[in-house]
Design an enzyme around this catalytic site. Structure first.
Site, PDB file in Angstrom:
ATOM      1  N   GLU A 138       0.824  -1.222   0.000  1.00  0.00           N
ATOM      2  CA  GLU A 138       0.000   0.000   0.000  1.00  0.00           C
ATOM      3  C   GLU A 138       0.855   1.268   0.000  1.00  0.00           C
ATOM      4  OE1 GLU A 138      -3.769   0.476   0.292  1.00  0.00           O
ATOM      5  OE2 GLU A 138      -2.762   2.237  -0.520  1.00  0.00           O
TER       6      GLU A 138
ATOM      7  N   GLY B 158       1.598   7.450  -0.795  1.00  0.00           N
ATOM      8  CA  GLY B 158       1.782   7.595   0.653  1.00  0.00           C
ATOM      9  C   GLY B 158       0.609   7.128   1.480  1.00  0.00           C
TER      10      GLY B 158
ATOM     11  N   GLU C 158      12.583  11.927  -2.862  1.00  0.00           N
ATOM     12  CA  GLU C 158      13.353  10.685  -2.812  1.00  0.00           C
ATOM     13  C   GLU C 158      14.826  11.036  -2.577  1.00  0.00           C
ATOM     14  OE1 GLU C 158      11.901   7.452  -3.321  1.00  0.00           O
ATOM     15  OE2 GLU C 158      10.175   8.729  -3.011  1.00  0.00           O
TER      16      GLU C 158
ATOM     17  N   LYS D 249       4.576   4.431  -9.874  1.00  0.00           N
ATOM     18  CA  LYS D 249       3.276   4.301  -9.192  1.00  0.00           C
ATOM     19  C   LYS D 249       2.158   4.075 -10.211  1.00  0.00           C
ATOM     20  CE  LYS D 249       4.716   7.411  -5.436  1.00  0.00           C
ATOM     21  NZ  LYS D 249       4.768   8.828  -5.049  1.00  0.00           N
TER      22      LYS D 249
ATOM     23  N   GLY E 251       5.934  11.823   3.186  1.00  0.00           N
ATOM     24  CA  GLY E 251       6.196  12.250   4.569  1.00  0.00           C
ATOM     25  C   GLY E 251       6.198  11.051   5.498  1.00  0.00           C
TER      26      GLY E 251
HETATM   27  N1  HSE Z   1       9.055  11.191  -3.233  1.00  0.00           N
HETATM   28  C1  HSE Z   1       7.713  10.730  -3.174  1.00  0.00           C
HETATM   29  C2  HSE Z   1       6.798  11.912  -3.430  1.00  0.00           C
HETATM   30  C3  HSE Z   1       7.423  10.114  -1.838  1.00  0.00           C
HETATM   31  O1  HSE Z   1       7.277  13.044  -3.457  1.00  0.00           O
HETATM   32  O2  HSE Z   1       5.614  11.702  -3.611  1.00  0.00           O
HETATM   33  C4  HSE Z   1       6.490   8.990  -1.879  1.00  0.00           C
HETATM   34  O3  HSE Z   1       6.587   8.181  -2.964  1.00  0.00           O
END
Ligand code: HSE
Length: 425
Positions: free
Chosen positions: A129, A134, A190, A205, A302
């Site tokens: 998940e 997030g 990241e 994603k 986060g």
């Molecule tokens: N670096 C990613 C973002 C964090 O900014 O959404 C979660 O994948």
């Protein structure tokens, strides 16, 4: 009461958030979920980070073998990220009969077929998940909430870093560099922020979400990807004047011509529900044949939001007997009969520098017409003695037609196309 032992691999932003949630809510989960979840060990080589998160030294393992051979560990949480160490560690855990919970979108996107095979072999769970969006429960929604539907489209703002940068540029006039530095400081980005700003993170994603939504493997290689590093404040301001907000949008569609998957900066009408998703917030807007439109909104990055998704997976694994796997046919590549659309349809915003000469604009618009591109709006933004800046928005057309028109225009001496941004139509 059932006791469940957890190991956390990696105490970065996400691992640290997971540790905090599990330790602070242990009593709460005992009372509400009837399960006692204890962090038995942690793998982290940075001693000062261990201290900062408040992990007792005694539970820090010195290598992954110590973790996966510990009989008290039932669930291994992978928060290392990337492929190099993470893939081997996850396979070690699955092969040792441990359920795995991961936040690693790149790993799951590229190797879910291998991981799932290993999990099925040892009859353990594999949960992901936290890999997508997030704290927004989009995986569970696709698996358990809207599975009664044929999903025709997913549109989403699924990267917090880029949404934060674009919002700060649009609302506060900040430079791209300053907004990126701020996003890094806040822990959204990241480890290598090019994964965010060049659209890789969103593309991983989207590959996972589209595979789930359309029940077939949608390989990363099929995702059209363009990041935000070339976006200028000038284009954001022009778009705003025309009634648009700029977002890094991920789009997945199942059309009559095949599956279409793309991530790129997109102008969205200010009254579209996705236009108001600002800062590090993310949202996914999906359309199903029975339910119609559904939008999920929340924090996509986060420590605590992502930790929330991980701990929800841990609780699910700890409280369900059967193991849950992804519902797509989990191969490395798409099945032979699945088609993908590359020449997709969209409306377009273009900014051009045009030589200030009689008939120049007429010649340029004729080149659009030649490629069957119809113009909806055209503004002359500025004009000095030599050239003018012209901004235009097209009707819905084909990507290839726009590429052809741009290359014809650039080959004339009359104009140069400075930017091309797709517009949600
Ligand atoms: N670096 C990613 C973002 C964090 O900014 O959404 C979660 O994948």
């Amino acid at each position: 009461m059932k006791k469940v032992g957890v190991a956390i691999l990696g105490l970065g932003v996400v691992g640290g958030g997971t540790y905090k949630i599990l330790t602070e809510h242990r009593e709460f989960y005992r009372n509400t979920q009837n399960v006692d979840i204890e962090v038995i060990c942690v793998l982290e080589s940075n001693a000062s980070r261990v201290e900062e998160v408040g992990v007792p030294k005694e539970i820090v393992a010195s290598n992954v073998f110590e973790v996966v051979s510990n009989p008290d560990v039932n669930i291994v949480v992978e928060c290392i990220g990337g492929i190099s160490d993470a893939k081997g560690y996850v396979l070690d855990a699955l092969n040792a009969g441990k359920t795995v919970v991961t936040s690693n979108k790149e790993l799951f996107c590229k190797f879910s077929h291998e991981l799932e095979r290993a999990a099925k072999r040892t009859n353990v769970g594999l949960y992901f998940e936290a890999s997508c969006v997030g704290g927004v429960p989009i995986i569970r929604t696709l698996l358990d909430g809207v599975q009664s539907n044929r999903i025709s489209s997913i549109q989403g703002i699924i990267n917090g870093t880029t949404n934060y940068i674009l919002t700060r540029m649009a609302k506060d006039g900040m430079s791209y560099e300053d907004a990126l530095a701020e996003a890094k400081k806040l822990g959204y980005a990241e480890a290598d922020p090019s994964a965010d700003v060049e659209g890789f993170d969103a593309a991983y994603k989207l590959s996972i979400l589209s595979s789930l939504a359309f029940h077939t493997k949608v390989p990363f290689a099929k995702v059209f990807r363009e990041g935000i590093s070339g976006v200028t404040r000038e284009d954001i301001a022009n778009g705003s004047e025309l009634g648009y907000t700029l977002k890094l949008l991920a789009v997945g569609k199942e059309t009559d011509h095949g599956i279409e998957v793309r991530v790129h900066p997109t102008f969205v009408k200010k009254n579209h529900p996705l236009a108001g998703v600002d800062g590090s917030f993310n949202a996914v807007y999906l359309t199903g044949d029975s339910v119609g439109e559904v939008m999920l909104y929340g924090r996509g990055a986060g420590e605590l939001p992502t930790g929330s998704a991980i701990v929800s997976d841990i609780i699910y694994a700890a409280t369900h007997d059967g193991n849950r796997y992804s519902t797509f046919k989990n191969n490395a590549t798409a099945e032979k009969d699945v088609r993908f659309v590359s020449d997709f349809e969209s409306a377009y915003y273009l900014r051009l520098t045009v030589t200030d000469r009689a008939g120049a604009l007429a010649k340029i618009t004729a080149l659009f017409a030649k490629n069957n591109i119809s113009i909806v709006e055209l503004l002359q933004k500025s004009c000095d003695e030599e050239c003018a800046t012209v901004v235009l928005v097209t009707h819905t057309t084909h990507e290839e037609a726009v590429k052809a028109a741009v290359s014809r225009i650039d080959s004339t001496e009359l104009a140069k196309v400075e930017s091309v941004i797709r517009v949600l139509s």
